[in-house]
Design an enzyme around this catalytic site. Structure first.
Site, PDB file in Angstrom:
ATOM      1  N   ARG A  22       0.920  -1.388  -0.505  1.00 26.27           N
ATOM      2  CA  ARG A  22       0.297   0.048   0.299  1.00 26.27           C
ATOM      3  C   ARG A  22       0.968   1.694  -0.258  1.00 26.27           C
ATOM      4  O   ARG A  22       2.254   1.085   0.110  1.00 26.27           O
ATOM      5  CB  ARG A  22      -1.021  -0.341   1.175  1.00 26.27           C
ATOM      6  CG  ARG A  22      -0.174  -0.604   2.384  1.00 26.27           C
ATOM      7  CD  ARG A  22      -0.922   0.617   3.930  1.00 26.27           C
ATOM      8  NE  ARG A  22      -0.594   1.745   3.166  1.00 26.27           N
ATOM      9  CZ  ARG A  22       0.254   2.612   3.660  1.00 26.27           C
ATOM     10  NH1 ARG A  22       1.572   1.966   4.308  1.00 26.27           N
ATOM     11  NH2 ARG A  22       0.419   4.096   3.549  1.00 26.27           N
ATOM     12  N   GLY A  23       0.485   2.611   0.189  1.00 25.41           N
ATOM     13  CA  GLY A  23       0.848   3.531  -0.077  1.00 25.41           C
ATOM     14  C   GLY A  23       1.002   3.656  -2.213  1.00 25.41           C
ATOM     15  O   GLY A  23       1.894   2.846  -2.294  1.00 25.41           O
ATOM     16  N   ALA A  24       1.438   5.290  -2.146  1.00 25.50           N
ATOM     17  CA  ALA A  24       0.865   5.443  -3.366  1.00 25.50           C
ATOM     18  C   ALA A  24       2.341   5.367  -4.189  1.00 25.50           C
ATOM     19  O   ALA A  24       2.649   4.279  -5.379  1.00 25.50           O
ATOM     20  CB  ALA A  24       1.084   7.025  -3.908  1.00 25.50           C
ATOM     21  N   ALA A  25       4.156   5.336  -3.735  1.00 21.45           N
ATOM     22  CA  ALA A  25       5.220   5.091  -4.067  1.00 21.45           C
ATOM     23  C   ALA A  25       5.343   3.552  -4.471  1.00 21.45           C
ATOM     24  O   ALA A  25       5.485   3.218  -5.536  1.00 21.45           O
ATOM     25  CB  ALA A  25       6.331   5.626  -3.309  1.00 21.45           C
ATOM     26  N   ARG A  65      -6.566  -0.647  -7.594  1.00 26.71           N
ATOM     27  CA  ARG A  65      -7.361   0.406  -7.292  1.00 26.71           C
ATOM     28  C   ARG A  65      -6.848   1.524  -7.566  1.00 26.71           C
ATOM     29  O   ARG A  65      -6.214   1.521  -8.341  1.00 26.71           O
ATOM     30  CB  ARG A  65      -6.188   0.294  -5.663  1.00 26.71           C
ATOM     31  CG  ARG A  65      -5.694  -0.519  -4.543  1.00 26.71           C
ATOM     32  CD  ARG A  65      -5.161   0.036  -3.495  1.00 26.71           C
ATOM     33  NE  ARG A  65      -6.756   0.675  -2.085  1.00 26.71           N
ATOM     34  CZ  ARG A  65      -5.243   1.781  -1.502  1.00 26.71           C
ATOM     35  NH1 ARG A  65      -3.965   1.630  -1.100  1.00 26.71           N
ATOM     36  NH2 ARG A  65      -6.321   2.067  -0.203  1.00 26.71           N
ATOM     37  N   CYS A 129      -1.281   9.242   7.866  1.00 25.54           N
ATOM     38  CA  CYS A 129      -1.483   8.128   7.350  1.00 25.54           C
ATOM     39  C   CYS A 129      -0.105   8.292   6.951  1.00 25.54           C
ATOM     40  O   CYS A 129       0.434   7.940   8.885  1.00 25.54           O
ATOM     41  CB  CYS A 129      -2.297   8.335   5.786  1.00 25.54           C
ATOM     42  SG  CYS A 129      -1.972   6.890   5.597  1.00 25.54           S
ATOM     43  N   ASP A 198      -1.357  10.913  -2.861  1.00 20.82           N
ATOM     44  CA  ASP A 198      -1.910  10.185  -4.049  1.00 20.82           C
ATOM     45  C   ASP A 198      -2.103  10.192  -5.107  1.00 20.82           C
ATOM     46  O   ASP A 198      -1.456   9.536  -6.718  1.00 20.82           O
ATOM     47  CB  ASP A 198      -3.363   9.182  -3.703  1.00 20.82           C
ATOM     48  CG  ASP A 198      -2.799   7.859  -2.112  1.00 20.82           C
ATOM     49  OD1 ASP A 198      -3.058   8.422  -1.428  1.00 20.82           O
ATOM     50  OD2 ASP A 198      -2.561   6.968  -2.641  1.00 20.82           O
ATOM     51  N   ASN A 208      -5.641  12.647  -1.421  1.00 17.64           N
ATOM     52  CA  ASN A 208      -4.517  12.237  -0.466  1.00 17.64           C
ATOM     53  C   ASN A 208      -5.932  11.277   0.408  1.00 17.64           C
ATOM     54  O   ASN A 208      -6.910  11.289   0.869  1.00 17.64           O
ATOM     55  CB  ASN A 208      -3.725  13.017   0.210  1.00 17.64           C
ATOM     56  CG  ASN A 208      -2.210  11.734   0.980  1.00 17.64           C
ATOM     57  OD1 ASN A 208      -2.572  11.292   0.561  1.00 17.64           O
ATOM     58  ND2 ASN A 208      -2.670  12.386   2.216  1.00 17.64           N
ATOM     59  N   LYS A 209      -5.161  10.702   1.661  1.00 18.43           N
ATOM     60  CA  LYS A 209      -5.682   9.507   2.541  1.00 18.43           C
ATOM     61  C   LYS A 209      -7.203  10.731   3.475  1.00 18.43           C
ATOM     62  O   LYS A 209      -6.754  12.171   3.528  1.00 18.43           O
ATOM     63  CB  LYS A 209      -5.424   9.866   3.670  1.00 18.43           C
ATOM     64  CG  LYS A 209      -5.183   8.310   5.149  1.00 18.43           C
ATOM     65  CD  LYS A 209      -5.996   7.501   3.527  1.00 18.43           C
ATOM     66  CE  LYS A 209      -5.616   6.405   3.691  1.00 18.43           C
ATOM     67  NZ  LYS A 209      -6.281   5.635   2.785  1.00 18.43           N
ATOM     68  N   LYS A 234       3.344  11.689  -9.071  1.00 16.39           N
ATOM     69  CA  LYS A 234       1.916  11.547  -8.773  1.00 16.39           C
ATOM     70  C   LYS A 234       1.186  12.653  -9.218  1.00 16.39           C
ATOM     71  O   LYS A 234       0.355  13.230  -9.071  1.00 16.39           O
ATOM     72  CB  LYS A 234       1.958  11.998  -6.730  1.00 16.39           C
ATOM     73  CG  LYS A 234       2.910  11.408  -5.908  1.00 16.39           C
ATOM     74  CD  LYS A 234       2.329   9.659  -5.569  1.00 16.39           C
ATOM     75  CE  LYS A 234       3.697   8.795  -5.196  1.00 16.39           C
ATOM     76  NZ  LYS A 234       3.944   9.755  -3.619  1.00 16.39           N
TER      77      LYS A 234
HETATM   78  C1  RUB Z   1      -1.792   5.934   1.588  1.00 14.46           C
HETATM   79  C2  RUB Z   1      -1.758   7.092   1.583  1.00 14.46           C
HETATM   80  C3  RUB Z   1      -0.605   8.561   1.865  1.00 14.46           C
HETATM   81  C4  RUB Z   1      -0.207   8.690   0.095  1.00 14.46           C
HETATM   82  C5  RUB Z   1       1.737   9.248   0.137  1.00 14.46           C
HETATM   83  O1  RUB Z   1      -2.858   5.406   1.301  1.00 14.46           O
HETATM   84  O2  RUB Z   1      -2.007   8.393   1.322  1.00 14.46           O
HETATM   85  O3  RUB Z   1      -0.640   9.395   1.967  1.00 14.46           O
HETATM   86  O4  RUB Z   1      -0.343   7.804  -0.566  1.00 14.46           O
HETATM   87  O5  RUB Z   1       2.047   8.081   0.043  1.00 14.46           O
HETATM   88  P1  RUB Z   1      -3.097   3.770   1.381  1.00 14.46           P
HETATM   89  P2  RUB Z   1       4.027   7.514   0.042  1.00 14.46           P
HETATM   90  O6  RUB Z   1      -2.868   2.721   2.439  1.00 14.46           O
HETATM   91  O7  RUB Z   1      -4.840   4.042   1.260  1.00 14.46           O
HETATM   92  O8  RUB Z   1      -2.325   3.151   0.229  1.00 14.46           O
HETATM   93  O9  RUB Z   1       4.420   9.063   0.042  1.00 14.46           O
HETATM   94  O10 RUB Z   1       4.339   6.517   0.514  1.00 14.46           O
HETATM   95  O11 RUB Z   1       3.571   7.341  -1.536  1.00 14.46           O
END
Ligand code: RUB
Length: 321
Positions: A22-25, A65, A129, A198, A208-209, A234
């Protein structure tokens, strides 16, 4: 044989859907690595068949997603492979996937350095988040002796805030965990809010979250700077052509236990929300700290998209080309 290869993609897609990844990156990097592994293990001799299989893999990953455009940009980047023969195509997929992974890795370093410059010594910062980009800023600022305390929200319903406090605590960074509804209560103690992204739209809005926009509202009211840490992958090219960002709605079970759900009530569980650009002081990218109004330039310069001209749009992000 190719059924085994397809398993690589199906299992990766499942990991994204269930949020094991999870997480966009992380999702973007994982998708690039999955396409690479799939291409390498494909046993086909017909170039057209190779393209067909790759398209299937790309579509399967994209359908996991809907909100984080990093997934779309990663898939699009790898799928812009070239070559005539299967071998050439494979090589190109591998090369592009490696480049994308490298993009993810190097972006965080720059974002940390640029973002830390905007944090004053003795700061208490707040994050929401679990964002690897936002944490790269916080960690770098802490290393430079600027951060005294991090307030981390729980981030209901999935509690990604627990990941954040674990990560910060493991590096010895002082952290205070709060529930999401305590954000306004503590805002007067905060010097800067730092969140990840995101998706950033062409007009500079942040997706974002869920809960991010409430934090931005509280920050604006208290005149606390609101920083977004976002790699250029992003930014959403599709929003340039009028597309709206799809906000993922997840299951009711994430929000309430069975005895509550059995009451036959409605439950809504959006995973993300939209923060308009007016609430954002700066977006820190790997190429610089920009105002949200510059989002279009990022989409044009970094991702290679311009307003549609003569029916043609470029689809190959320019980053490493
Ligand atoms: C994660 C979320 C993060 C962004 C950025 O949501 O909202 O703030 O994805 O994260 P989820 P990053 O847990 O539902 O995927 O900076 O790591 O890309």
């Amino acid at each position: 044989m190719n059924e085994e290869c397809e398993k690589i993609v199906r299992s990766a897609a499942k990991k994204i859907v269930t949020m094991e990844v999870r997480g966009a990156a992380r999702i973007a990097k994982f998708a690039a690595e999955t396409l690479k592994a799939f291409a390498e293990s494909l046993n086909v001799s017909d170039p057209e068949e190779f393209d067909k299989k790759m398209k299937w893999a790309a579509r399967t990953l994209l359908d996991t997603r809907p909100t984080a455009v990093s997934l779309y940009n990663a898939v699009n980047y790898v799928m812009s492979y070239s070559g005539e023969s299967v071998e050439e195509k494979k090589e190109s997929v591998v090369e592009r996937a490696n480049r994308f992974v490298e993009w993810v890795r190097t972006a965080h370093k720059n974002i940390g350095e640029f973002g830390a410059k905007r944090i004053k010594k003795g700061s208490t910062v707040m994050t929401h988040c679990n964002s690897s980009a936002a944490l790269s800023v916080i960690k770098e600022a802490y290393k430079q002796g600027k951060v005294e305390m991090v307030f981390a929200t729980e981030s209901r319903p999935r509690r990604q805030g627990f990941l954040t406090v674990k990560e910060l605590a493991s590096e010895g960074i002082p952290v205070t965990l709060i529930v999401d509804s305590a954000v306004r209560y503590f805002m007067n103690e905060i010097d800067c809010v730092i969140v990840g992204a995101d998706t950033i739209t062409a007009n500079g809005a942040l997706i974002n979250k869920i809960g991010t926009s409430q934090i931005a509202l509280a920050a604006k009211e208290a005149r606390v700077p609101f920083m977004v840490a976002a790699e250029t992958y992003k930014f959403s090219p599709k929003t340039l052509f009028g597309d709206l960002v799809v906000i993922e709605e997840r299951s009711a079970e994430e929000v309430a236990p069975p005895e509550i759900l059995s009451l036959n009530i409605n439950v809504r569980n959006p995973a993300f929300d939209v923060t308009p650009r007016e609430y954002i002081d700066v977006i820190v990218t790997e190429v610089g700290a920009i105002p949200p109004e510059m989002a279009y330039l990022i989409i044009r310069e970094r991702l290679g998209y311009t307003f549609r001209e003569e029916g043609e749009i470029s689809v190959s992000p320019k980053h490493f080309d």
